[in-house]
Design a protein around this motif. Structure first.
Motif, PDB file in Angstrom:
ATOM      1  N   GLN A  35       0.830  -1.209   0.000  1.00 14.43           N
ATOM      2  CA  GLN A  35       0.000   0.000   0.000  1.00 14.43           C
ATOM      3  C   GLN A  35       0.863   1.258   0.000  1.00 14.43           C
ATOM      4  N   ILE A  36       1.927   1.233   0.786  1.00 11.78           N
ATOM      5  CA  ILE A  36       2.803   2.401   0.894  1.00 11.78           C
ATOM      6  C   ILE A  36       3.474   2.697  -0.445  1.00 11.78           C
ATOM      7  N   CYS A  37       3.901   1.675  -1.148  1.00 16.36           N
ATOM      8  CA  CYS A  37       4.665   1.858  -2.386  1.00 16.36           C
ATOM      9  C   CYS A  37       3.815   1.773  -3.650  1.00 16.36           C
ATOM     10  N   GLU A  38       2.490   1.742  -3.515  1.00 13.99           N
ATOM     11  CA  GLU A  38       1.673   1.562  -4.715  1.00 13.99           C
ATOM     12  C   GLU A  38       1.759   2.735  -5.680  1.00 13.99           C
ATOM     13  N   ASP A  39       2.105   3.933  -5.192  1.00 11.56           N
ATOM     14  CA  ASP A  39       2.256   5.079  -6.102  1.00 11.56           C
ATOM     15  C   ASP A  39       3.689   5.202  -6.626  1.00 11.56           C
ATOM     16  N   GLY A  40       4.543   4.234  -6.288  1.00 13.37           N
ATOM     17  CA  GLY A  40       5.899   4.215  -6.816  1.00 13.37           C
ATOM     18  C   GLY A  40       6.903   5.027  -6.023  1.00 13.37           C
ATOM     19  N   LYS A  41       6.474   5.599  -4.900  1.00 10.57           N
ATOM     20  CA  LYS A  41       7.400   6.376  -4.074  1.00 10.57           C
ATOM     21  C   LYS A  41       6.931   6.340  -2.630  1.00 10.57           C
ATOM     22  N   VAL A  42       7.866   6.629  -1.732  1.00 13.15           N
ATOM     23  CA  VAL A  42       7.560   6.752  -0.315  1.00 13.15           C
ATOM     24  C   VAL A  42       7.780   8.212   0.036  1.00 13.15           C
ATOM     25  N   ASP A  43       6.715   8.865   0.494  1.00 10.83           N
ATOM     26  CA  ASP A  43       6.822  10.279   0.842  1.00 10.83           C
ATOM     27  C   ASP A  43       5.986  10.585   2.074  1.00 10.83           C
ATOM     28  N   ARG A  44       5.812  11.861   2.362  1.00 12.01           N
ATOM     29  CA  ARG A  44       5.105  12.251   3.587  1.00 12.01           C
ATOM     30  C   ARG A  44       3.659  11.793   3.596  1.00 12.01           C
ATOM     31  N   ASP A  45       3.071  11.564   2.459  1.00 14.26           N
ATOM     32  CA  ASP A  45       1.697  11.073   2.408  1.00 14.26           C
ATOM     33  C   ASP A  45       1.583   9.644   2.918  1.00 14.26           C
ATOM     34  N   ASP A  46       2.698   8.942   2.964  1.00 14.33           N
ATOM     35  CA  ASP A  46       2.701   7.556   3.418  1.00 14.33           C
ATOM     36  C   ASP A  46       2.963   7.421   4.920  1.00 14.33           C
ATOM     37  N   ASP A  93      15.373   7.853   0.062  1.00 14.11           N
ATOM     38  CA  ASP A  93      16.376   8.407   0.962  1.00 14.11           C
ATOM     39  C   ASP A  93      15.966   8.036   2.380  1.00 14.11           C
ATOM     40  N   SER A  94      16.600   7.008   2.919  1.00 12.36           N
ATOM     41  CA  SER A  94      16.223   6.493   4.236  1.00 12.36           C
ATOM     42  C   SER A  94      16.395   7.529   5.336  1.00 12.36           C
ATOM     43  N   ASN A  95      17.441   8.358   5.237  1.00 12.65           N
ATOM     44  CA  ASN A  95      17.637   9.386   6.258  1.00 12.65           C
ATOM     45  C   ASN A  95      16.506  10.413   6.241  1.00 12.65           C
ATOM     46  N   LEU A  96      16.003  10.754   5.064  1.00 15.61           N
ATOM     47  CA  LEU A  96      14.873  11.674   4.968  1.00 15.61           C
ATOM     48  C   LEU A  96      13.621  11.051   5.577  1.00 15.61           C
ATOM     49  N   ILE A  97      13.393   9.779   5.305  1.00 15.91           N
ATOM     50  CA  ILE A  97      12.244   9.082   5.891  1.00 15.91           C
ATOM     51  C   ILE A  97      12.365   9.069   7.411  1.00 15.91           C
ATOM     52  N   LEU A  98      13.569   8.847   7.919  1.00 15.77           N
ATOM     53  CA  LEU A  98      13.761   8.872   9.379  1.00 15.77           C
ATOM     54  C   LEU A  98      13.462  10.250   9.955  1.00 15.77           C
ATOM     55  N   LEU A  99      13.868  11.291   9.248  1.00 22.88           N
ATOM     56  CA  LEU A  99      13.563  12.651   9.710  1.00 22.88           C
ATOM     57  C   LEU A  99      12.059  12.897   9.758  1.00 22.88           C
ATOM     58  N   LEU A 100      11.342  12.361   8.800  1.00 20.67           N
ATOM     59  CA  LEU A 100       9.886  12.511   8.791  1.00 20.67           C
ATOM     60  C   LEU A 100       9.219  11.674   9.875  1.00 20.67           C
ATOM     61  N   LEU A 101       9.763  10.514  10.147  1.00 20.33           N
ATOM     62  CA  LEU A 101       9.143   9.588  11.092  1.00 20.33           C
ATOM     63  C   LEU A 101       9.463   9.876  12.552  1.00 20.33           C
ATOM     64  N   GLU A 102      10.635  10.407  12.815  1.00 16.99           N
ATOM     65  CA  GLU A 102      11.086  10.557  14.194  1.00 16.99           C
ATOM     66  C   GLU A 102      10.101  11.325  15.078  1.00 16.99           C
ATOM     67  N   PRO A 103       9.593  12.494  14.667  1.00 12.29           N
ATOM     68  CA  PRO A 103       8.633  13.188  15.541  1.00 12.29           C
ATOM     69  C   PRO A 103       7.318  12.421  15.684  1.00 12.29           C
ATOM     70  N   GLN A 104       6.927  11.694  14.646  1.00 14.86           N
ATOM     71  CA  GLN A 104       5.697  10.913  14.716  1.00 14.86           C
ATOM     72  C   GLN A 104       5.842   9.781  15.729  1.00 14.86           C
ATOM     73  N   ILE A 105       6.998   9.154  15.733  1.00 17.94           N
ATOM     74  CA  ILE A 105       7.245   8.069  16.688  1.00 17.94           C
ATOM     75  C   ILE A 105       7.307   8.624  18.104  1.00 17.94           C
ATOM     76  N   ASP A 106       7.899   9.804  18.277  1.00 22.82           N
ATOM     77  CA  ASP A 106       7.918  10.437  19.598  1.00 22.82           C
ATOM     78  C   ASP A 106       6.503  10.632  20.124  1.00 22.82           C
TER      79      ASP A 106
END
Length: 128
Positions: A35-46, A93-106
Motif C-alpha cells: 500500500q505504501i509503495c503503490e504510487d511508486g514512491k515513499v513520501d510524507r503522504d505515506d 532516501d532512508s535518512n529523509l524518511i527517518l527525519l519525517l518519522l522521528e517526531p511521529q514516533i515520539d
C-alpha cells in the motif's frame, strides 16, 4: 538519528533481527508496504501507513523485553530495514524518511506510554 548510529547499537540491532526473522510478521509488513509503495514512491503522504505499521509491531511484539531507551531506535531501524527490503524499484532516501518519522514516533510513544493513574480529570476523561 542516522542509520549508521542505529546499526551500531548492538542491542537495537539484535532486537530488529529477531523481529524481522518472524515470517508471519514479514508477511503482514509486505501487505502494508504494498500500500505504501503503490504510487511508486515513499513520501510524507505515506507516514500514516508507516505509523500504522509501527502500531502493528508494537501490538504484536509486546512480548519482547525492551527498555524505553531502546524502543524508539528499534522502531526507526526496523522501519528502515523494512523499507529497504520492500521498496522495490523506488528510489528512497532512508535518512529523509527517518527525519519525517522521528517526531511521529515520539508522539506515538508518548501516547502509548501515558499512565492514567494520577491524571487529572480533564486529561483522560476520568471522573472526579
Amino acid at each position: 538519528m542516522k542509520i549508521e548510529e542505529l546499526e551500531n547499537n548492538k542491542i537495537v540491532k539484535a532486537l530488529v533481527d529477531s523481529i524481522i526473522s518472524d515470517k508471519t510478521f514479514k508477511d503482514k509488513c509486505k501487505i502494508n508496504f504494498d500500500q505504501i509503495c503503490e504510487d511508486g514512491k515513499v513520501d510524507r503522504d505515506d507516514i500514516p501507513l508507516i505509523i500504522n505499521l509501527i502500531l502493528t509491531v508494537y501490538q504484536n511484539h509486546t512480548k519482547i523485553n525492551i527498555s524505553k531507551v531502546h524502543l524508539k531506535p528499534m522502531f526507526l531501524l526496523l522501519i528502515t530495514r523494512l523499507l529497504d527490503e520492500f521498496k522495490g524499484e523506488s528510489q528512497l532516501d532512508s535518512n529523509l524518511i527517518l527525519l519525517l518519522l522521528e517526531p511521529q514516533i515520539d508522539l506515538l510513544l508518548m501516547s502509548v506510554n501515558l499512565k492514567c493513574d494520577n491524571c487529572p480529570s480533564w486529561c483522560c476523561g476520568k471522573r472526579p
